[in-house]
Design a protein around this motif. Structure first.
Motif, PDB file in Angstrom:
ATOM      1  N   GLY A  10      80.293  10.958  10.415  1.00 42.68           N
ATOM      2  CA  GLY A  10      80.672   9.828  11.256  1.00 42.68           C
ATOM      3  C   GLY A  10      81.276  10.336  12.555  1.00 42.68           C
ATOM      4  O   GLY A  10      81.113  11.502  12.917  1.00 42.68           O
ATOM      5  N   ALA A  11      81.964   9.462  13.260  1.00 44.71           N
ATOM      6  CA  ALA A  11      82.681   9.871  14.476  1.00 44.71           C
ATOM      7  C   ALA A  11      83.988  10.516  14.029  1.00 44.71           C
ATOM      8  O   ALA A  11      85.076   9.965  14.177  1.00 44.71           O
ATOM      9  N   SER A  12      83.883  11.717  13.475  1.00 47.29           N
ATOM     10  CA  SER A  12      84.980  12.291  12.694  1.00 47.29           C
ATOM     11  C   SER A  12      86.059  12.963  13.523  1.00 47.29           C
ATOM     12  O   SER A  12      87.113  13.314  12.989  1.00 47.29           O
ATOM     13  N   HIS A  13      85.830  13.159  14.818  1.00 46.31           N
ATOM     14  CA  HIS A  13      86.892  13.718  15.647  1.00 46.31           C
ATOM     15  C   HIS A  13      88.018  12.709  15.819  1.00 46.31           C
ATOM     16  O   HIS A  13      89.200  13.066  15.803  1.00 46.31           O
ATOM     17  N   ASP A  14      87.663  11.451  15.969  1.00 45.46           N
ATOM     18  CA  ASP A  14      88.658  10.408  16.244  1.00 45.46           C
ATOM     19  C   ASP A  14      89.006   9.560  15.032  1.00 45.46           C
ATOM     20  O   ASP A  14      90.016   8.865  15.038  1.00 45.46           O
ATOM     21  N   THR A  15      88.176   9.603  13.996  1.00 43.38           N
ATOM     22  CA  THR A  15      88.306   8.704  12.853  1.00 43.38           C
ATOM     23  C   THR A  15      88.170   9.514  11.567  1.00 43.38           C
ATOM     24  O   THR A  15      87.443  10.502  11.533  1.00 43.38           O
ATOM     25  N   ALA A  16      88.848   9.090  10.526  1.00 44.91           N
ATOM     26  CA  ALA A  16      88.805   9.832   9.268  1.00 44.91           C
ATOM     27  C   ALA A  16      87.373   9.983   8.774  1.00 44.91           C
ATOM     28  O   ALA A  16      86.635   9.006   8.631  1.00 44.91           O
ATOM     29  N   GLU A  17      86.986  11.211   8.504  1.00 44.40           N
ATOM     30  CA  GLU A  17      85.619  11.533   8.117  1.00 44.40           C
ATOM     31  C   GLU A  17      85.159  10.778   6.883  1.00 44.40           C
ATOM     32  O   GLU A  17      85.939  10.479   5.974  1.00 44.40           O
TER      33      GLU A  17
END
Length: 268
Positions: A10-17
């Motif tokens: 997912g958008a894992s840099h900003d949000t929990a993977e």
């Protein structure tokens, strides 16, 4: 043609993977594919979790393969990413459901409902206590969606050559990616992989071993690179002719690529 941008967990840099929120954010910013890791629970459900144990992402010593889905569903898989959110009056409200364990079925439903040609790159994690049952359950689930054939939006990835061979046996028309952890594995690996297998090297290995990068490009195979988060890493991928880049920062990669390509997007 520019490479496909794949949202890593997912958008894992900003949000929990691996949370539903991470994937919906990735879709919102225009990711063209979503990447996930899958493990099998004790009661036979495929869930999107990277680590075998849950200490990092759910603050428990539990092991995915020994727990039932109902037990995992009681855990919070999102708070670790921003543990001080409850003290931040300006932090946006979050639906607790988007931070629970995500089943692969739910992720497939999300992609199917999105309806804009988004693809999925699914990695089966090995070694695991369930061995080949993971690939068997995966193919069965894909068949429920009609996604186990030549026109499937799904490709299956693994560091395990045996796992990829299982997928080839169970669903011969699915695209597969053999992930390559170390450059020095390539001389032996190239003699043992199927003719249509996609190559999945790590970007740091490409940067640290130019001869390896050159050899992959000369192979004539499609190349999908992980995990690409900086302009320098992106340029390495472009130099090697990568067809897909897997990134924690899909919005940033799209921005960089659109600036280089005048807004032309990936086309399969």
């Amino acid at each position: 043609m520019r490479p496909q941008v794949v949202a890593h967990r997912g958008a894992s840099h900003d949000t929990a993977e691996h949370t539903l929120l991470a994937y919906t954010r990735a879709l919102e910013v225009g990711a063209e594919a979503l990447e996930c890791d899958v493990r099998l629970t004790a009661d036979g459900h495929l869930v999107c979790v990277h680590d075998r144990d849950l200490r990092r992402t759910a603050a428990t010593r539990g092991v995915v393969s020994t727990m039932n889905l109902a037990e995992l569903d009681q855990l919070d898989f999102a708070s670790w990413k921003n543990p001080w959110a409850e003290l931040d009056d300006e932090a946006p409200d979050r639906d607790p459901e988007t931070g629970k364990v995500l089943t692969l079925r739910k992720l497939l439903e999300t992609v199917a409902d999105h309806g804009q040609g988004v693809e999925l790159a699914i990695e089966t994690k090995h070694p695991t206590r369930y061995g080949g049952l993971v690939e068997r359950r995966l193919v069965e689930l894909l068949a429920d969606f009609g996604w186990d054939g030549r026109d499937s939006p799904v490709r299956v990835m693994s560091f395990s050559r045996t796992a990829i061979a299982r997928i080839r046996h169970l669903a011969p028309d699915l695209r597969v990616v053999i992930l390559i952890e170390k450059a020095h594995h390539w001389p032996l690996l190239k003699q043992a992989i199927g003719p249509s297998w996609i190559l999945g090297p790590g970007v740091t290995e490409l940067q640290d071993h130019p001869t390896f990068a050159k050899a992959l490009r000369k192979s004539g195979r499609d190349i999908h690179v992980w995990t690409v988060n900086t302009p320098e890493q992106l340029q390495t991928c472009l130099d090697v002719g990568a067809r897909a880049i897997i990134s924690d920062k899909p919005a940033y990669m799209i921005q960089l690529l659109d600036a280089q390509n005048g807004g032309r997007r990936y086309a399969r």
